[in-house]
Design a protein around this motif. Structure first.
Motif, short mmCIF file in Angstrom:
data_model
loop_
_atom_site.label_atom_id
_atom_site.label_comp_id
_atom_site.label_asym_id
_atom_site.label_seq_id
_atom_site.Cartn_x
_atom_site.Cartn_y
_atom_site.Cartn_z
N ILE A 39 52.22 28.65 52.15
CA ILE A 39 50.87 29.07 51.79
C ILE A 39 50.34 30.09 52.79
CG2 ILE A 39 48.51 28.29 51.35
CD1 ILE A 39 50.55 27.39 49.29
N TYR A 40 50.62 29.87 54.06
CA TYR A 40 50.22 30.85 55.08
C TYR A 40 50.85 32.21 54.78
CZ TYR A 40 49.97 33.33 59.48
OH TYR A 40 49.75 34.30 60.43
N HIS A 41 52.14 32.22 54.54
CA HIS A 41 52.87 33.45 54.27
C HIS A 41 52.30 34.17 53.05
CE1 HIS A 41 56.47 36.02 54.52
NE2 HIS A 41 56.59 35.91 53.20
N ALA A 42 52.04 33.41 51.98
CA ALA A 42 51.51 34.01 50.75
C ALA A 42 50.10 34.56 50.96
CB ALA A 42 51.51 32.97 49.63
N SER A 43 49.27 33.83 51.72
CA SER A 43 47.90 34.30 51.96
C SER A 43 47.89 35.57 52.80
CB SER A 43 47.06 33.21 52.62
OG SER A 43 47.51 32.94 53.95
#
Length: 341
Positions: free
Chosen positions: A203-207
């Motif tokens: 989720i961090y990477h996608a955000s």
């Protein structure tokens, strides 16, 4: 023999095309190593807004902008820590003015979020805001499979990394448009640029990938109005977020000091890159790492990063266990690394 020759030539052509593609990717990154003429940031305005200035990259960037003569609007959720950075700026740069705005960016897109953003708009109204540094971000929870973390934790991360960043930019841009000048710096992540995936931080990477895409489009959208929008994409920087990981790497003999610049080193490089294109990785060491990653096949990077992050998972599980075993009165915010640029 003729058939064998044709087969050999086909393989040779495919090999040459692959080498050319890799060389082009590496050369395109090497261009970033060329020295840049420092931008006179004061041409954008006299005030800068920095979100998440109470530690790490945000703290160092705020001090660097103050050193360059900017007055600062400091936006964060902890009044005491905001006062700390404000006092530090005032003690080292007597002529610099500061304003603090207490805003919990994790409340954006909730009923309390509208009031928080109203306070921010009120704080910047009438100020000659030339630079916005959207630094605030969450990386917590760290190194977990998607199903292992509480859904609300992912939601908070998305609110801060994605929604709040967009709302803060939207709050500051009207004044820049009116004055016909300004620079917006959105802090993304080098993981979205240097490597194809970042498992266990999904989720961090996608955000953070959203931050790069948003910045690119806004750069095209606003450059004719005299406003430069940029995503800065650092790799690992020595902050509280990386404290537990770097200590473990040192114990294993794998940590190289030069691979992880300090936040002050990063801030000095970052300030020089403002206004130079919609995407950059300011620190020289990070740029070299980026070039190396671009020379490797995606499947190799996928496997390497998965193994590395599985090790991180073990480290952070130990930290969580240690934190849970301490008395509540001994547990302070920041016991687990939670910010990443």
């Amino acid at each position: 023999m003729g058939g064998d020759g044709a087969w050999f030539m086909s393989l040779a052509v495919l090999g040459a095309l692959h080498v050319a593609a890799v060389a082009f990717r590496v050369l395109s990154r090497l261009v970033l190593l060329l020295p840049r003429r420092p931008t006179d940031l004061r041409r954008y305005g006299t005030w800068a807004v920095v979100t998440g200035p109470t530690s790490g990259i945000g703290w160092s960037v705020a001090l660097e902008l103050a050193r360059r003569g900017f007055n600062l609007v400091l936006v964060g959720r902890d009044p005491a820590k905001l006062q700390d950075i404000s006092d530090t700026i005032s003690s080292t740069n007597a002529s610099v003015q500061t304003k603090t705005v207490v805003v919990d960016l994790a409340l954006v897109a909730t009923p309390k979020g509208d009031e928080a953003l109203r306070l921010l708009r009120q704080a910047v109204a009438g100020l000659d805001v030339g630079v916005l540094v959207n630094n605030a971000g969450l990386a917590k929870p760290c190194a977990l499979f998607l199903h292992e973390a509480d859904v609300e934790a992912w939601v908070r991360m998305i609110r801060v990394n994605l929604w709040a960043l967009t709302e803060v930019a939207a709050a500051v841009l009207p004044g820049m448009v009116e004055r016909g000048r300004g620079a917006v710096v959105n802090i993304g992540s080098g993981t979205t640029q240097a490597i194809p995936s970042f498992p266990l931080y999904t989720i961090y990477h996608a955000s953070k990938r959203y931050v790069a895409q948003l910045s690119r489009s806004l750069h095209v959208e606003y450059r004719a109005k005299g406003i430069h929008v940029q995503c800065q994409a650092p790799l690992f920087v020595e902050t509280k977020m990386t404290l537990g990981m770097s200590a473990s790497l040192k114990q294993r003999g794998l940590f190289l000091r030069l691979m992880m610049p300090t936040s002050d080193e990063y801030a000095r490089a970052a300030a020089c890159q403002i206004g130079h294109g919609p995407l950059c990785m300011p620190n020289l060491v990070h740029q070299l790492q980026w070039c190396i990653c671009n020379a490797l096949p995606d499947w190799v990077l996928d496997e390497l990063i998965l193994r590395l992050n599985l090790r991180h998972r073990v480290i952070f599980q130990r930290l969580r266990t240690a934190r849970a075993s301490r008395p509540t009165s001994d547990v302070k915010d920041g016991g687990l690394p939670h910010k990443q640029a």
